[in-house]
Motif scaffolding. Sequence first.
Motif, short mmCIF file in Angstrom:
data_model
loop_
_atom_site.label_atom_id
_atom_site.label_comp_id
_atom_site.label_asym_id
_atom_site.label_seq_id
_atom_site.Cartn_x
_atom_site.Cartn_y
_atom_site.Cartn_z
N PHE A 42 11.81 -9.56 -0.62
CA PHE A 42 10.49 -9.08 -1.01
C PHE A 42 10.54 -7.78 -1.81
O PHE A 42 9.51 -7.15 -2.01
N SER A 44 11.69 -7.51 -4.95
CA SER A 44 11.66 -7.75 -6.39
C SER A 44 10.26 -7.47 -6.92
O SER A 44 9.29 -7.36 -6.15
N ASN A 105 3.49 -7.59 -7.23
CA ASN A 105 3.30 -6.98 -5.91
C ASN A 105 1.88 -6.46 -5.74
O ASN A 105 1.11 -6.36 -6.71
N HIS A 106 1.55 -6.10 -4.53
CA HIS A 106 0.24 -5.51 -4.22
C HIS A 106 0.29 -3.99 -4.44
O HIS A 106 1.29 -3.33 -4.14
N LEU A 154 3.43 -0.29 0.86
CA LEU A 154 4.32 0.81 0.46
C LEU A 154 4.00 1.24 -0.97
O LEU A 154 4.87 1.73 -1.68
C1 SAM Z 1 4.28 -12.91 -3.37
S1 SAM Z 1 5.44 -11.78 -2.77
C2 SAM Z 1 5.62 -10.64 -4.08
C3 SAM Z 1 7.05 -10.57 -4.55
C4 SAM Z 1 7.98 -9.93 -3.54
N1 SAM Z 1 8.07 -8.48 -3.79
C5 SAM Z 1 9.36 -10.57 -3.58
O1 SAM Z 1 10.35 -9.89 -3.84
O2 SAM Z 1 9.44 -11.78 -3.32
C6 SAM Z 1 4.45 -10.95 -1.60
C7 SAM Z 1 5.23 -10.16 -0.61
O3 SAM Z 1 5.82 -9.00 -1.23
C8 SAM Z 1 5.76 -7.89 -0.35
N2 SAM Z 1 4.91 -6.85 -0.96
C9 SAM Z 1 4.14 -6.97 -2.06
N3 SAM Z 1 3.51 -5.82 -2.32
C10 SAM Z 1 3.86 -4.95 -1.36
C11 SAM Z 1 3.52 -3.60 -1.07
N4 SAM Z 1 2.68 -2.89 -1.82
N5 SAM Z 1 4.08 -3.02 0.02
C12 SAM Z 1 4.95 -3.70 0.80
N6 SAM Z 1 5.31 -4.98 0.57
C13 SAM Z 1 4.77 -5.61 -0.49
C14 SAM Z 1 5.15 -8.38 0.95
O4 SAM Z 1 6.19 -8.74 1.82
C15 SAM Z 1 4.38 -9.60 0.50
O5 SAM Z 1 4.21 -10.57 1.54
#
Ligand code: SAM
Length: 219
Positions: A42, A44, A105-106, A154
């Motif tokens: 997560f 990336s 990401n969010h 985060l």
């Molecule tokens: C659809 S994925 C987005 C891509 C993800 N970063 C990845 O590497 O696969 C959504 C997940 O990314 C992580 N994520 C996205 N935005 C985040 C943020 N602002 N803070 C923490 N985790 C985040 C969470 O685990 C979330 O469930």
Amino acid sequence: MTFTLTTTLPRRSSPPYLPTKDSYSPTHPDCFRIQFADEGEFNSCLKTERAFAAGETITAITNTLPGVKAYSSVQVLPDPPIPGSSQDPSKCRHIELNSDLLYVNHSCDPNVAFDVRKEGNWEVRALKDLPKGEIMTFAYFSTEWDMDQPFTCLCGSSKCLGTIRGAKDIPAEVLKTYFINDHILALKSYQTQQTSASKGGKAVKGAPLEQTAEVQVGA
Ligand SMILES: C[S@@+](CC[C@H](N)C(=O)[O-])C[C@H]1O[C@@H](n2cnc3c(N)ncnc32)[C@H](O)[C@@H]1O
């Protein structure tokens, strides 16, 4: 804006599109590409491949697949359905993006919007001027009512809302400061109506949605 994600939540199921660093061919090479994390699930993200002006359409959201609620899906219609609404109950309420857009990401101070208000015309739009190489983020609660996999945000923004569970937990006044899709506004309006009716002791037709929980704003 840059931030590093260090979450280690387990993936519950694999989305239909899940490229690896070694077998990656960008789906929108002129617009953005995935930056794969060296370690940690997560972690990336998606980075712009060129500059975009605020308000510019970055890409149409096409080639999606019908989905079920998952960490990887995007909600496009009310779920749960709003009692008494005329919407076709058989319509798919969640989609799989099936592209690099999965890696957006969010952020509680997002720089792009996922606009799914008009079926057939879904798009990702810049909310701010984006230089080349910028990490793209959107507010997950602009599409999600009740997330399958809540997470501790985060994003590091001064507006950070903490744990992100979906719009059901975010007060209407806070949602008003964001771009929010119509299906979420409709659910929030129904929830507000239900909450005030129950406080006033009046019965309201239809099954109640979950009650609004308090969130700490700007924590
Ligand atoms: C659809 S994925 C987005 C891509 C993800 N970063 C990845 O590497 O696969 C959504 C997940 O990314 C992580 N994520 C996205 N935005 C985040 C943020 N602002 N803070 C923490 N985790 C985040 C969470 O685990 C979330 O469930």
